[in-house]
Design an enzyme around this catalytic site. Sequence first.
Site, PDB file in Angstrom:
ATOM      1  N   HIS A  27       0.775  -1.200   0.166  1.00 21.50           N
ATOM      2  CA  HIS A  27      -0.051  -0.010  -0.024  1.00 21.50           C
ATOM      3  C   HIS A  27       0.888   1.323  -0.074  1.00 21.50           C
ATOM      4  O   HIS A  27       1.501   1.464   1.084  1.00 21.50           O
ATOM      5  CB  HIS A  27      -0.930   0.050   1.112  1.00 21.50           C
ATOM      6  CG  HIS A  27      -1.853   1.026   1.358  1.00 21.50           C
ATOM      7  ND1 HIS A  27      -1.746   1.965   2.261  1.00 21.50           N
ATOM      8  CD2 HIS A  27      -2.937   1.399   0.634  1.00 21.50           C
ATOM      9  CE1 HIS A  27      -2.699   3.150   2.067  1.00 21.50           C
ATOM     10  NE2 HIS A  27      -3.317   2.708   1.307  1.00 21.50           N
ATOM     11  N   ASP A  56      -1.034   5.287  -6.154  1.00 15.64           N
ATOM     12  CA  ASP A  56      -2.299   6.251  -6.444  1.00 15.64           C
ATOM     13  C   ASP A  56      -1.886   7.393  -7.546  1.00 15.64           C
ATOM     14  O   ASP A  56      -0.645   8.058  -7.392  1.00 15.64           O
ATOM     15  CB  ASP A  56      -2.490   6.928  -5.245  1.00 15.64           C
ATOM     16  CG  ASP A  56      -2.947   5.902  -4.091  1.00 15.64           C
ATOM     17  OD1 ASP A  56      -4.075   5.496  -4.429  1.00 15.64           O
ATOM     18  OD2 ASP A  56      -2.642   6.018  -2.889  1.00 15.64           O
ATOM     19  N   HIS A  69      -0.890  10.404  -3.278  1.00 16.66           N
ATOM     20  CA  HIS A  69      -2.233   9.781  -2.729  1.00 16.66           C
ATOM     21  C   HIS A  69      -3.328  10.587  -2.849  1.00 16.66           C
ATOM     22  O   HIS A  69      -4.580  10.465  -3.258  1.00 16.66           O
ATOM     23  CB  HIS A  69      -2.204   9.479  -1.379  1.00 16.66           C
ATOM     24  CG  HIS A  69      -3.376   9.011  -0.923  1.00 16.66           C
ATOM     25  ND1 HIS A  69      -4.302   9.816  -0.018  1.00 16.66           N
ATOM     26  CD2 HIS A  69      -3.964   7.736  -0.720  1.00 16.66           C
ATOM     27  CE1 HIS A  69      -5.112   9.190   0.332  1.00 16.66           C
ATOM     28  NE2 HIS A  69      -4.943   7.837  -0.061  1.00 16.66           N
TER      29      HIS A  69
END
Length: 341
Positions: A27, A56, A69
């Site tokens: 992540h 992202d 992000h």
Amino acid sequence: MKKIIALLIGVSLMSSVAYADKKVIAHRGASGYVAEHTLAAKAMAYAMGVDYIEQDVVMTKDDHLVVLHDHYLDRVTDVQEKFPGRAREDGRYYVIDFTLDEIRRLDVTERYRIDKDGNKQAVFPDRFPLSKSRFKVHTLAEEIELIQGLNKSTGGDIGIYAEAKSPAFHLAVGKDLSRAMLQTFKDYGYDSKDAKAYYQTFEIDELKRVANEVLPSLNMDTRLVQLMGAGEVNPYDEMTTDAGMEALSKYADGIGPSMFMITETKDRGKTFTKSDLVDLAHKYGMEVHPYTFRVDSFAIPGFAGSYEGLLELFLFDIGVDGVFTDFPDKTIDFIKGRDAK
Ligand code: G3P
Ligand code: CA
């Protein structure tokens, strides 16, 4: 950067394996250890032997795709110091207001918040220190080249798992974020469901548009994941019915729910009730990859007891197919250790 990558790989290179058929998704990279979404965090995750590394993605003023992000710059960079006066009225610095060249002048740091006195405070105080070393924002293509380069040099086969961040916000100003991302997928050989790649987004209408319009017009395919957030008023409620999941399964390959949509809690994590979300998704052949699995003590619900307890519950008692985690090494160690018993 090359030196960092070499060191990391030299220390602990493991081949990519879906341990016990469970996918470990890094992540924002190995973000529990190094500032999120930096190439150092991605190289570290690679060396830990994950299955996928997450990106992202947002778009710059001059239409480059960068890995961040948020569509803001002011929680992970020094944009306030380098470009004073470039915030909008809401006080935020928007990626779409800056060119790639300008963004490359910024230094990236651990995620922070601004306290009431205007000082930066680390969101995760026990992680990498704020404003140390030197990290930069990079493009989606640069990250893919890192992962594909490492796949070549190490013989690994680690995939990409890219999220379109706020695609409707981008579309409203004429920027087709998803199309640009998927064109980049295609440029780098991720053009079918057999390729090791996923496209993910929280936006319901955007995933439908990608499936029905963008992918066909690019003459390509890829695996699609509908992200879902937990909340009082939930736009995903309709999708989590039997009929809703069946409809979703016609164009998506999986779901990425908040872990709290699977273990619903009314007492701030002390106890939980298991929802039928995982069973429902599996009934219609969908993969389930919940987020976000973190070792930080405040991120472990009381009902789990420990990080290992959390993994045992989700991966093996409930049976999800993989997890997004900031701590890929601890996750892989747990799964491998369990396999060895
Ligand atoms: O994309 C899965 C997970 O990353 C969703 O949460 O906010 O960290 O992008 P977020
Ligand atoms: Ca994400």
